[in-house]
Motif scaffolding. Sequence first.
Motif, short mmCIF file in Angstrom:
data_model
loop_
_atom_site.label_atom_id
_atom_site.label_comp_id
_atom_site.label_asym_id
_atom_site.label_seq_id
_atom_site.Cartn_x
_atom_site.Cartn_y
_atom_site.Cartn_z
N UNK A 46 0.82 -1.22 0.00
CA UNK A 46 0.00 0.00 0.00
C UNK A 46 0.85 1.26 0.00
N UNK A 47 1.87 1.29 0.83
CA UNK A 47 2.68 2.50 0.94
C UNK A 47 3.40 2.83 -0.37
N UNK A 48 3.81 1.81 -1.11
CA UNK A 48 4.43 2.05 -2.41
C UNK A 48 3.40 2.60 -3.38
N UNK A 49 2.22 1.98 -3.39
CA UNK A 49 1.15 2.42 -4.30
C UNK A 49 0.74 3.87 -4.00
N UNK A 50 0.71 4.23 -2.74
CA UNK A 50 0.30 5.59 -2.36
C UNK A 50 1.29 6.65 -2.83
N UNK A 51 2.54 6.24 -3.07
CA UNK A 51 3.55 7.19 -3.55
C UNK A 51 3.52 7.38 -5.06
N UNK A 52 2.84 6.49 -5.77
CA UNK A 52 2.86 6.53 -7.23
C UNK A 52 2.35 7.83 -7.84
N UNK A 53 1.24 8.41 -7.36
CA UNK A 53 0.76 9.65 -7.99
C UNK A 53 1.81 10.77 -8.01
N UNK A 54 2.55 10.92 -6.92
CA UNK A 54 3.58 11.97 -6.88
C UNK A 54 4.73 11.64 -7.82
N UNK A 55 5.17 10.39 -7.80
CA UNK A 55 6.28 9.99 -8.69
C UNK A 55 5.88 10.16 -10.15
N UNK A 56 4.69 9.67 -10.50
CA UNK A 56 4.23 9.78 -11.89
C UNK A 56 4.03 11.23 -12.33
N UNK A 57 3.60 12.07 -11.40
CA UNK A 57 3.44 13.49 -11.72
C UNK A 57 4.80 14.09 -12.10
N UNK A 58 5.83 13.74 -11.33
CA UNK A 58 7.17 14.26 -11.63
C UNK A 58 7.69 13.73 -12.95
N UNK A 60 5.73 12.87 -15.55
CA UNK A 60 4.93 13.54 -16.58
C UNK A 60 5.35 14.99 -16.77
N UNK A 61 5.84 15.63 -15.70
CA UNK A 61 6.25 17.03 -15.80
C UNK A 61 7.71 17.16 -16.19
N UNK A 62 8.30 16.06 -16.66
CA UNK A 62 9.64 16.03 -17.25
C UNK A 62 10.73 16.51 -16.29
N UNK A 63 10.68 15.97 -15.07
CA UNK A 63 11.79 16.23 -14.15
C UNK A 63 13.07 15.66 -14.74
N UNK A 64 14.19 16.32 -14.53
CA UNK A 64 15.47 15.87 -15.08
C UNK A 64 15.86 14.52 -14.49
N UNK A 65 15.68 14.39 -13.19
CA UNK A 65 15.91 13.11 -12.51
C UNK A 65 15.03 13.04 -11.27
N UNK A 94 5.27 -1.58 -10.35
CA UNK A 94 4.15 -0.67 -10.15
C UNK A 94 4.29 0.61 -10.98
N UNK A 95 5.52 1.06 -11.16
CA UNK A 95 5.76 2.26 -11.97
C UNK A 95 5.76 1.94 -13.47
N UNK A 96 6.09 0.70 -13.79
CA UNK A 96 6.22 0.33 -15.19
C UNK A 96 7.45 0.94 -15.82
N UNK A 97 8.47 1.20 -15.01
CA UNK A 97 9.70 1.82 -15.50
C UNK A 97 10.91 1.24 -14.79
N UNK A 98 12.05 1.37 -15.43
CA UNK A 98 13.31 0.93 -14.82
C UNK A 98 13.70 1.90 -13.72
N UNK A 99 14.12 1.36 -12.59
CA UNK A 99 14.60 2.18 -11.48
C UNK A 99 16.01 1.72 -11.15
#
Length: 404
Positions: A46-58, A60-65, A94-99
């Motif tokens: 749950x705690x990982x899933x709850x962080x996804x909206x903020x991570x995905x927002x960053x 989508x807004x093309x953060x450098x890193x 959950x992110x669907x991306x390489x970390x």
Amino acid sequence: MLEVAGIERMQQTKSVRDIDIKDKRVLIRVDFNVPMDHEFNISDDTRIREALPTINYCIDREAKSIILVSHLGRPKGKDSDFSLKHVLKRVERLLGKTVVFADDIDSAKSIQATLKSGHIILLENIRFNAGEEKNDPLLAQELAQLCDVYVNDAFGTSHRAHASTHGIAQFVSQKVAGFLLKKEIDSFAKAFTNPLKPVLLIVGGSKVSSKLALLNNILDLVDKIIIGGAMSNTFLQAQGYDMQKSLVEENLINEAHHILEKAKQKGVKVYLPVDVVSTNDLKTHQEIKITPAQDVPQDFMAVDIGPASTKLFNQVIRDSQTIVWNGPLGVYEISQFSRGTFNVAHSISDTYAFSLIGGGDTADAVERAGERDNMSFISTGGGASLELLEGKVLPAFEVLDQRE
């Protein structure tokens, strides 16, 4: 009195949505402190899933890193059992991306320097650094060198003044809240700044001492209080009942008297168990009895509320419009003693009330009862939610930028 002004002030914290993060290095303090079994299988993400909206927002807004910083457990120095490598695959899935995993801050700096824009880094358990829990300014400054923007989205640690939740802010020009942090504080504001009445507080758990400040501070804001769990034993003993071998905080009996009297003066109705489930041995629980609260058998201990208490509490719940619940009403981890807690969860889910569930054991009990999706909001932070209810302004919010 509960510091409503404090909650309102925390609501004015800037969020990541209020600033421009395009082409900037963003450090997000997340809470990936998830439960795992001895083979490191995550039992609740749950705690990982709850962080996804903020991570995905960053993203989508093309953060450098994007660099994710979290703790896991309470390690004594570097301990592979507490490595965040154990959560890396789940985060990626959950992110669907390489970390990319960074073993330490120096490694994170090297990764930032070599990878192209748009990469995501997960830093090793921040508590492997001795300075984290000491709020060491040197560690805070090192973390700050990884970013242009600091985003705190770890409500579960927002009551801790650590290097990654507090100290880092003084070395970063832009420091804001993530979406989870905002959602948490907005939910508490809904429950207390302008709630639908009547407001009911359900409080349980093992000790009165851990909830004293909450009970004393919240009486001006609630209409009814249900007290259950082992902490109700102290209140029942204060009324002259012999609770036998039940957990009772003898040194707090006078304080329990004081709280009951204070509630009466303020017109707050307090409900205690009228019957209890008790056993003579919590481990084997071969003998289990249901008796009136004042008649606990000799050498037995109360471990759950009884059926009459459940019926009484359910009626109180049905008559409430705002419900805040912090602490289970029995030893719910043992199936024979879970019925009272689970029935309360079912009863809350059947109402149209706004229901705010404190984190930790209460959230776990609601999950086990199968009612997670039927609650209005379940907090991700047990200690943090408790301190909010005690009227405190959380350290993590104090250091973030405020709206004009």
